[in-house]
Design a protein around this motif. Structure first.
Motif, PDB file in Angstrom:
ATOM      1  N   TYR A 100       8.469  -1.430   3.549  1.00 37.20           N
ATOM      2  CA  TYR A 100       8.473  -0.402   2.503  1.00 37.20           C
ATOM      3  C   TYR A 100       9.905   0.108   2.265  1.00 37.20           C
ATOM      4  O   TYR A 100      10.363   0.205   1.121  1.00 37.20           O
ATOM      5  CB  TYR A 100       7.546   0.737   2.920  1.00 37.20           C
ATOM      6  CG  TYR A 100       7.688   1.985   2.089  1.00 37.20           C
ATOM      7  CD1 TYR A 100       7.259   2.011   0.762  1.00 37.20           C
ATOM      8  CD2 TYR A 100       8.254   3.144   2.629  1.00 37.20           C
ATOM      9  CE1 TYR A 100       7.405   3.155  -0.007  1.00 37.20           C
ATOM     10  CE2 TYR A 100       8.393   4.286   1.864  1.00 37.20           C
ATOM     11  CZ  TYR A 100       7.973   4.286   0.553  1.00 37.20           C
ATOM     12  OH  TYR A 100       8.122   5.419  -0.212  1.00 37.20           O
ATOM     13  N   VAL A 150      -5.995  -1.267   3.714  1.00 38.48           N
ATOM     14  CA  VAL A 150      -5.333  -1.028   5.009  1.00 38.48           C
ATOM     15  C   VAL A 150      -6.291  -1.380   6.157  1.00 38.48           C
ATOM     16  O   VAL A 150      -5.893  -2.014   7.146  1.00 38.48           O
ATOM     17  CB  VAL A 150      -4.865   0.454   5.137  1.00 38.48           C
ATOM     18  CG1 VAL A 150      -4.236   0.696   6.499  1.00 38.48           C
ATOM     19  CG2 VAL A 150      -3.871   0.787   4.050  1.00 38.48           C
ATOM     20  N   GLN A 193       2.187   1.683  -3.386  1.00 33.81           N
ATOM     21  CA  GLN A 193       1.150   2.180  -4.296  1.00 33.81           C
ATOM     22  C   GLN A 193       0.854   3.650  -4.055  1.00 33.81           C
ATOM     23  O   GLN A 193       0.432   4.368  -4.966  1.00 33.81           O
ATOM     24  CB  GLN A 193      -0.144   1.359  -4.158  1.00 33.81           C
ATOM     25  CG  GLN A 193      -0.015  -0.109  -4.506  1.00 33.81           C
ATOM     26  CD  GLN A 193       0.467  -0.341  -5.925  1.00 33.81           C
ATOM     27  OE1 GLN A 193       0.301   0.504  -6.794  1.00 33.81           O
ATOM     28  NE2 GLN A 193       1.093  -1.481  -6.157  1.00 33.81           N
ATOM     29  N   ALA A 194       1.073   4.105  -2.807  1.00 36.20           N
ATOM     30  CA  ALA A 194       0.828   5.521  -2.493  1.00 36.20           C
ATOM     31  C   ALA A 194       1.741   6.421  -3.327  1.00 36.20           C
ATOM     32  O   ALA A 194       1.389   7.561  -3.635  1.00 36.20           O
ATOM     33  CB  ALA A 194       1.045   5.771  -1.006  1.00 36.20           C
ATOM     34  N   GLU A 195       2.900   5.888  -3.690  1.00 33.92           N
ATOM     35  CA  GLU A 195       3.822   6.669  -4.535  1.00 33.92           C
ATOM     36  C   GLU A 195       3.289   6.815  -5.956  1.00 33.92           C
ATOM     37  O   GLU A 195       3.641   7.745  -6.661  1.00 33.92           O
ATOM     38  CB  GLU A 195       5.176   5.938  -4.649  1.00 33.92           C
ATOM     39  CG  GLU A 195       5.995   5.980  -3.410  1.00 33.92           C
ATOM     40  CD  GLU A 195       7.316   5.246  -3.624  1.00 33.92           C
ATOM     41  OE1 GLU A 195       7.526   4.676  -4.703  1.00 33.92           O
ATOM     42  OE2 GLU A 195       8.128   5.252  -2.688  1.00 33.92           O
ATOM     43  N   PHE A 205      -7.264   1.157  -1.923  1.00 30.28           N
ATOM     44  CA  PHE A 205      -6.090   0.911  -1.076  1.00 30.28           C
ATOM     45  C   PHE A 205      -6.316   1.281   0.397  1.00 30.28           C
ATOM     46  O   PHE A 205      -5.904   0.526   1.284  1.00 30.28           O
ATOM     47  CB  PHE A 205      -4.838   1.565  -1.670  1.00 30.28           C
ATOM     48  CG  PHE A 205      -4.295   0.780  -2.830  1.00 30.28           C
ATOM     49  CD1 PHE A 205      -3.806  -0.502  -2.649  1.00 30.28           C
ATOM     50  CD2 PHE A 205      -4.316   1.298  -4.111  1.00 30.28           C
ATOM     51  CE1 PHE A 205      -3.335  -1.253  -3.713  1.00 30.28           C
ATOM     52  CE2 PHE A 205      -3.842   0.560  -5.191  1.00 30.28           C
ATOM     53  CZ  PHE A 205      -3.349  -0.723  -4.987  1.00 30.28           C
ATOM     54  N   PRO A 206      -6.994   2.422   0.701  1.00 29.77           N
ATOM     55  CA  PRO A 206      -7.324   2.653   2.124  1.00 29.77           C
ATOM     56  C   PRO A 206      -8.179   1.517   2.696  1.00 29.77           C
ATOM     57  O   PRO A 206      -8.011   1.109   3.841  1.00 29.77           O
ATOM     58  CB  PRO A 206      -8.101   3.971   2.093  1.00 29.77           C
ATOM     59  CG  PRO A 206      -7.596   4.675   0.889  1.00 29.77           C
ATOM     60  CD  PRO A 206      -7.322   3.601  -0.116  1.00 29.77           C
ATOM     61  N   VAL A 233       0.846  -1.204   0.000  1.00 31.00           N
ATOM     62  CA  VAL A 233       0.000   0.000   0.000  1.00 31.00           C
ATOM     63  C   VAL A 233       0.879   1.252   0.000  1.00 31.00           C
ATOM     64  O   VAL A 233       0.610   2.213  -0.728  1.00 31.00           O
ATOM     65  CB  VAL A 233      -0.960  -0.007   1.212  1.00 31.00           C
ATOM     66  CG1 VAL A 233      -1.705   1.324   1.326  1.00 31.00           C
ATOM     67  CG2 VAL A 233      -1.967  -1.138   1.088  1.00 31.00           C
ATOM     68  N   PHE A 234       1.956   1.227   0.800  1.00 30.28           N
ATOM     69  CA  PHE A 234       2.865   2.379   0.821  1.00 30.28           C
ATOM     70  C   PHE A 234       3.505   2.586  -0.561  1.00 30.28           C
ATOM     71  O   PHE A 234       3.670   3.710  -1.022  1.00 30.28           O
ATOM     72  CB  PHE A 234       3.966   2.194   1.881  1.00 30.28           C
ATOM     73  CG  PHE A 234       3.458   2.291   3.297  1.00 30.28           C
ATOM     74  CD1 PHE A 234       2.505   3.226   3.656  1.00 30.28           C
ATOM     75  CD2 PHE A 234       3.942   1.455   4.296  1.00 30.28           C
ATOM     76  CE1 PHE A 234       2.038   3.328   4.964  1.00 30.28           C
ATOM     77  CE2 PHE A 234       3.480   1.541   5.605  1.00 30.28           C
ATOM     78  CZ  PHE A 234       2.526   2.482   5.941  1.00 30.28           C
ATOM     79  N   PHE A 291       6.298  -0.423   7.583  1.00 23.21           N
ATOM     80  CA  PHE A 291       7.185   0.640   7.107  1.00 23.21           C
ATOM     81  C   PHE A 291       8.583   0.091   6.841  1.00 23.21           C
ATOM     82  O   PHE A 291       9.230   0.488   5.873  1.00 23.21           O
ATOM     83  CB  PHE A 291       7.212   1.806   8.097  1.00 23.21           C
ATOM     84  CG  PHE A 291       7.732   3.062   7.463  1.00 23.21           C
ATOM     85  CD1 PHE A 291       7.002   3.698   6.466  1.00 23.21           C
ATOM     86  CD2 PHE A 291       8.957   3.597   7.822  1.00 23.21           C
ATOM     87  CE1 PHE A 291       7.485   4.839   5.837  1.00 23.21           C
ATOM     88  CE2 PHE A 291       9.444   4.738   7.201  1.00 23.21           C
ATOM     89  CZ  PHE A 291       8.706   5.362   6.204  1.00 23.21           C
TER      90      PHE A 291
END
Lengths: 517, 160
Positions: A437, A409, A226-228, A405-406, A223-224, A434
């Protein structure tokens, strides 16, 4: 041999209930949806479902997870064909020919070849698993602690040396393994029951929970990542309209079977063999099989322009990996892939430790699993996959990633919380997510970390038991020919790999950079 | 990744393994009565691999210097959203016990979907309200309680 058939029959009676078949259907459907969504792999879906399997019947839970895995293995080819966007990394090889075929109006032909090849590859691999697992398990029962420790070391080394594309990758892979082994030492010492690395926190006495670690490292870190890429998932011009759809006739099916049969058989066997080796994975198998099909084809082949062999070979190869990657798990208790590690977790949740003992003491469960695997390919393909193709098309077109994605999570956090109803675990989960990630940003592979984390306690127990048996003498690791052979193989594999990289040679198992973990 | 980053990571890993040797193993393993052999063995492996990684990093740094093609560190911008997600998820996890599952999850979903670039307030609101409520009632049905707060108390009051 007779024993195998008799156990298979018992397994079938034990496993083939309506509920288990329903679990396969549900699992396959979930796997197809998950596998078709870029950024979400079947393993991610397995990981999200894993904590909820606590309350399920053992075989129902295993059938559900197996269905997801197999469904995901096929699903990537749907979006690869329709949109030229592989839902799973292993489908990237399929897209090279399936999308050009789709653009020529042969959508049905392309999807059906992928489906048949998946079933073929999966079935060959299933039977290989059924017939090789029992003799291997008998051998495994004779292994002592030093042999098991050496086997684990060899498996972990193989994961790195076969896949690294540069010397830097190899060292990073080993660091990843070592960090996984270190994390596994947190909690009570499994020999003396004294505390290690707990910093006075009682919640850490039982170590870092296994399910939590897998979800954090695979799902949350994803998810992290994908946040990028916010805004990166647009269909753009990928979903080109095809003006004319050419029907797929029975004559054409027969011709395709004749053209592809050789590649189907070869790819199924190659995929099965690669899958049985720890850490290789479906993506590598798919590209190796595609490369082999292309290499052995005649000059008039249309690879890259819609050749049926370019679809059949990678699909058979990557689906063959699914079952054969369970061989080390059921015979040695060593998960050879991330999906097998999740299955390992599912067994553990049900209070069973996979390995030769389980096979000897509860053959009905293992053979039941084999029967379910065989059934999954056929049932999933013809009951779920074919009708689901249009559903996947709709989901893929309308999916809102900014909400998806949220939501993932939330599912992760609830799953982790539900495991022990402990908020402290959520903090570890977040921290590990993290860390995962950061590791991925640093170019460190996550699967070796997870495999090392799972195998760490087994490695430690066996290493220390071996040393106890030898009164502390490390010579026990060179006395047995099996131990010595495995250790030499591990060192030789590392040495060969480093030497090859020094000479600038490319990996024989070459996978494009963008499709690596 | 550029060579300078690789060198920094290798140095951090070597530093960590030293910390483990001289502080963590004595205080967190030996002082608790556990054998230091296995942790020290793994730590030695980490040190060796980190040194090899450092050596490789130096080689690659030299090559990059020769080619004068050092990266410019353009990846920093990319990390803003993942960091924001980490902070929001952390805040959600920490506030769950005080605010309860429903309210904290509602707030998390509202903010997280904005981080992921959601432009539709309507859809975001529907997801943020529906998802925590569905999960809450599923767990309630299974007699497994999620962290409770004002919203859960209100539901309990209404449903009895």
């Amino acid at each position: 041999m007779g024993d195998i058939f008799s156990h298979l029959w018992d397994g079938a009676i034990f496993a083939l209930s309506l509920w288990n078949i329903l679990a396969i259907v549900i699992g396959y459907a979930i796997g197809i949806v998950a596998g078709a969504i870029p950024g979400v792999m079947a393993v991610t879906a397995m990981v999200l479902i894993l904590p909820y399997t606590f309350t399920l019947e053992p075989l129902f839970a295993i059938a559900l997870l197996m269905g997801i895995y197999k469904g995901g293995a096929y699903a990537g080819s749907i979006t690869a064909t329709l949109f030229n966007i592989p839902g799973t990394p292993e489908a990237a090889a399929t897209a090279l020919d399936s999308y050009p075929m789709f653009k020529q109006g042969m959508q049905k032909r392309s999807l059906e070849i992928a489906l048949w090849a998946s079933v073929f590859g999966g079935t060959v691999s299933n039977f290989l698993l059924v017939f090789t697992a029992p003799p291997l398990a008998e051998v495994a029962l004779r292994l002592g602690p030093s042999e098991i420790a050496a086997l684990i070391l060899f498996s972990l080394t193989a994961v790195i040396t076969l896949l690294g594309d540069s010397r830097m990758d190899i060292w990073k892979g080993f660091i990843s393994i070592t960090l996984g082994l270190m994390l596994a030492t947190v909690g009570l010492d499994n020999m003396s029951a004294s505390r290690r690395y707990v910093f006075g926190i009682e919640d850490l006495d039982n170590g870092v929970p296994f399910v939590l670690t897998i979800i954090a490292l695979l799902a949350l870190s994803e998810v992290f990542i994908q946040a990028e890429k916010v805004g990166g998932f647009t269909l753009g011009n990928a979903a080109e309209a095809v003006s004319k759809i050419i029907p797929y006739t029975w004559k054409q099916r027969w011709l395709d079977l004749k053209i592809c049969l050789k590649d189907l058989i070869r790819s199924s066997l190659v995929g099965s063999l690669l899958g049985a080796l720890p850490g290789i994975g479906a993506t590598t198998a798919a590209f190796v099989c595609y490369g082999e099909a292309r290499r052995s084809a005649k000059k008039n082949a249309r690879f890259g322009d819609g050749d049926p062999r370019g679809i059949a070979a990678p699909e058979a190869g990557n689906n063959a990996v699914a079952a054969s990657s369970l061989i080390p798990l059921v015979t040695l208790g060593i998960p050879g892939s991330v999906a097998a590690a999740v299955m390992y977790g599912a067994f553990m949740i049900q209070g069973m430790i996979p390995g030769p003992m389980l096979m000897m003491e509860h053959p009905e469960i293992i053979y039941g699993l084999f029967v379910l695997l065989i059934v999954t390919d056929f049932l999933g393909a013809f009951v779920v996959a074919l009708p689901f193709i249009s559903v996947v098309q709709k989901i893929f077109k309308n999916l809102n990633y900014s909400l998806f994605f949220p939501g993932v999570v939330v599912c992760c956090v609830v799953g982790v919380y539900a495991e022990e109803f402990n908020v402290f675990n959520l903090r570890i989960f977040l921290a590990l997510g993290f860390v995962g990630y950061i590791m991925r940003k640093m170019g460190m592979s996550i699967p070796p970390f997870i495999l090392a984390f799972i195998l760490g306690p087994i490695l430690e127990r066996n290493t220390r038991t071996a040393l106890l048996l030898s009164d502390g003498s490390p010579m026990i690791f060179v006395q047995s020919p099996i131990t010595l052979g495995l250790l030499i193989l591990a060192v030789a594999a590392l040495g060969w790999s480093l030497w090859r990289k020094t000479r600038g040679g490319k990996s024989v198992l070459e996978v494009p950079e963008e499709f690596k973990h | 990744m550029n060579a300078r980053s690789e060198l920094s990571i290798a140095t951090v890993l070597i530093g960590f393994s030293m910390l483990n040797y001289f502080y963590l193993i004595p205080t967190q393993v030996v002082a608790e009565g556990s054998s230091p052999v296995y942790p020290a063995l793994i730590n030695t492996m980490l040190l060796c691999f980190s040194l090899a990684y450092l050596g490789e990093g130096v080689r690659s740094w030299r090559k990059q210097r020769q080619a004068q093609s050092e990266g410019t560190g353009g990846g920093k911008k990319l990390m803003v959203r993942p960091l924001a997600m980490l902070v929001v998820t952390g805040a959600w996890v920490l506030s769950m016990e005080q605010l309860g599952f429903i309210i904290s999850t509602f707030a998390f979903l509202m903010i997280a979907s904005r981080i992921f670039g959601s432009k539709s307030w309507g859809k975001t609101l529907i997801l943020s309200v529906a998802m925590p409520l569905i999960i809450y009632f599923v767990f309630r049905g299974l007699n497994a309680l999620l962290p409770e707060g004002p919203a859960e108390e209100l539901i309990n009051l209404i449903l009895g």
